[in-house]
Write a protein that holds these residues in place. Structure first.
Motif, PDB file in Angstrom:
ATOM      1  N   UNK A  11      39.562 -13.591  55.158  1.00  0.00           N
ATOM      2  CA  UNK A  11      38.933 -14.260  56.404  1.00  0.00           C
ATOM      3  C   UNK A  11      39.717 -15.698  56.601  1.00  0.00           C
ATOM      4  N   UNK A  12      39.659 -16.322  57.663  1.00  0.00           N
ATOM      5  CA  UNK A  12      40.291 -17.363  58.051  1.00  0.00           C
ATOM      6  C   UNK A  12      39.619 -18.795  57.796  1.00  0.00           C
ATOM      7  N   UNK A  13      40.268 -19.647  57.428  1.00  0.00           N
ATOM      8  CA  UNK A  13      39.812 -21.127  57.317  1.00  0.00           C
ATOM      9  C   UNK A  13      38.840 -21.430  58.522  1.00  0.00           C
ATOM     10  N   UNK A  63      40.936 -29.076  53.740  1.00  0.00           N
ATOM     11  CA  UNK A  63      41.483 -27.961  54.621  1.00  0.00           C
ATOM     12  C   UNK A  63      41.295 -28.358  56.308  1.00  0.00           C
ATOM     13  N   UNK A  64      42.259 -29.082  56.535  1.00  0.00           N
ATOM     14  CA  UNK A  64      42.660 -29.865  57.975  1.00  0.00           C
ATOM     15  C   UNK A  64      42.574 -28.552  58.887  1.00  0.00           C
ATOM     16  N   UNK A  65      42.313 -29.006  60.254  1.00  0.00           N
ATOM     17  CA  UNK A  65      42.174 -27.867  61.215  1.00  0.00           C
ATOM     18  C   UNK A  65      43.555 -27.287  61.653  1.00  0.00           C
ATOM     19  N   UNK A  66      44.474 -27.779  61.051  1.00  0.00           N
ATOM     20  CA  UNK A  66      45.892 -27.140  61.226  1.00  0.00           C
ATOM     21  C   UNK A  66      46.038 -25.871  60.428  1.00  0.00           C
ATOM     22  N   UNK A  67      45.240 -25.753  59.316  1.00  0.00           N
ATOM     23  CA  UNK A  67      45.151 -24.644  58.563  1.00  0.00           C
ATOM     24  C   UNK A  67      44.042 -23.601  58.950  1.00  0.00           C
ATOM     25  N   UNK A  68      43.503 -23.788  60.114  1.00  0.00           N
ATOM     26  CA  UNK A  68      42.483 -22.848  60.568  1.00  0.00           C
ATOM     27  C   UNK A  68      42.878 -21.372  60.665  1.00  0.00           C
ATOM     28  N   UNK A  69      44.169 -20.926  60.963  1.00  0.00           N
ATOM     29  CA  UNK A  69      44.659 -19.675  61.148  1.00  0.00           C
ATOM     30  C   UNK A  69      45.240 -19.181  59.843  1.00  0.00           C
ATOM     31  N   UNK A  70      44.896 -19.795  58.719  1.00  0.00           N
ATOM     32  CA  UNK A  70      45.375 -19.215  57.506  1.00  0.00           C
ATOM     33  C   UNK A  70      44.255 -18.548  56.892  1.00  0.00           C
ATOM     34  N   UNK A  73      42.728 -16.832  51.264  1.00  0.00           N
ATOM     35  CA  UNK A  73      43.598 -16.590  49.903  1.00  0.00           C
ATOM     36  C   UNK A  73      44.904 -17.577  50.120  1.00  0.00           C
ATOM     37  N   UNK A  74      45.296 -17.453  51.245  1.00  0.00           N
ATOM     38  CA  UNK A  74      46.672 -18.383  51.377  1.00  0.00           C
ATOM     39  C   UNK A  74      46.446 -19.790  51.199  1.00  0.00           C
ATOM     40  N   UNK A  75      45.209 -20.382  51.170  1.00  0.00           N
ATOM     41  CA  UNK A  75      44.864 -21.759  50.996  1.00  0.00           C
ATOM     42  C   UNK A  75      44.351 -21.802  49.115  1.00  0.00           C
ATOM     43  N   UNK A  76      44.363 -20.931  48.795  1.00  0.00           N
ATOM     44  CA  UNK A  76      43.978 -20.955  47.277  1.00  0.00           C
ATOM     45  C   UNK A  76      42.464 -20.597  47.122  1.00  0.00           C
ATOM     46  N   UNK A  77      41.778 -20.096  48.085  1.00  0.00           N
ATOM     47  CA  UNK A  77      40.398 -19.652  47.458  1.00  0.00           C
ATOM     48  C   UNK A  77      40.515 -18.653  46.730  1.00  0.00           C
ATOM     49  N   UNK A  78      39.603 -18.602  45.618  1.00  0.00           N
ATOM     50  CA  UNK A  78      39.437 -17.392  44.615  1.00  0.00           C
ATOM     51  C   UNK A  78      37.980 -16.958  44.619  1.00  0.00           C
ATOM     52  N   UNK A  79      37.520 -15.704  44.241  1.00  0.00           N
ATOM     53  CA  UNK A  79      36.377 -15.275  44.113  1.00  0.00           C
ATOM     54  C   UNK A  79      35.252 -16.251  43.267  1.00  0.00           C
TER      55      UNK A  79
END
Length: 88
Positions: A11-13, A63-70, A73-79
């Motif tokens: 899922x995206x930010x 998590x700034x708005x410029x990361x919304x399309x990542x 997992x790309x920004x480091x979220x884990x289960x």
């Protein structure tokens, strides 16, 4: 306040930001509904803070708005990760 969002690592930010916004909208509606019946609503001290934009913070980084399309997992979220949402 605490909330749980079930999301996938793909899922995206922006999806997370939308989930948080929707959750806060529901809290505001609940506060307005119950607040009119009782002046001792638990949400009334922070109800003005439940309006977007929100600051999303994960692992100490915003998590700034410029990361919304990542992807998350790309920004480091884990289960089962805990994130913070700052109500400004």
């Amino acid at each position: 306040m605490k909330g749980t969002f079930e999301m996938n690592s793909t899922d995206l930010v922006a999806d997370l930001r939308a989930e948080v916004t929707h959750w806060c909208k529901k809290l505001r509606e609940k506060q307005q509904h119950f607040g009119s019946a009782s002046q001792h609503s638990l949400l009334s001290p922070i109800s003005h803070q439940l309006n977007p934009p929100f600051r999303l913070i994960s692992q100490g980084h915003e998590l700034t708005p410029d990361l919304d399309e990542k992807c998350l997992a790309d920004v480091g979220f884990k289960d089962l990760q805990v994130g913070l949402c700052s109500f400004c």
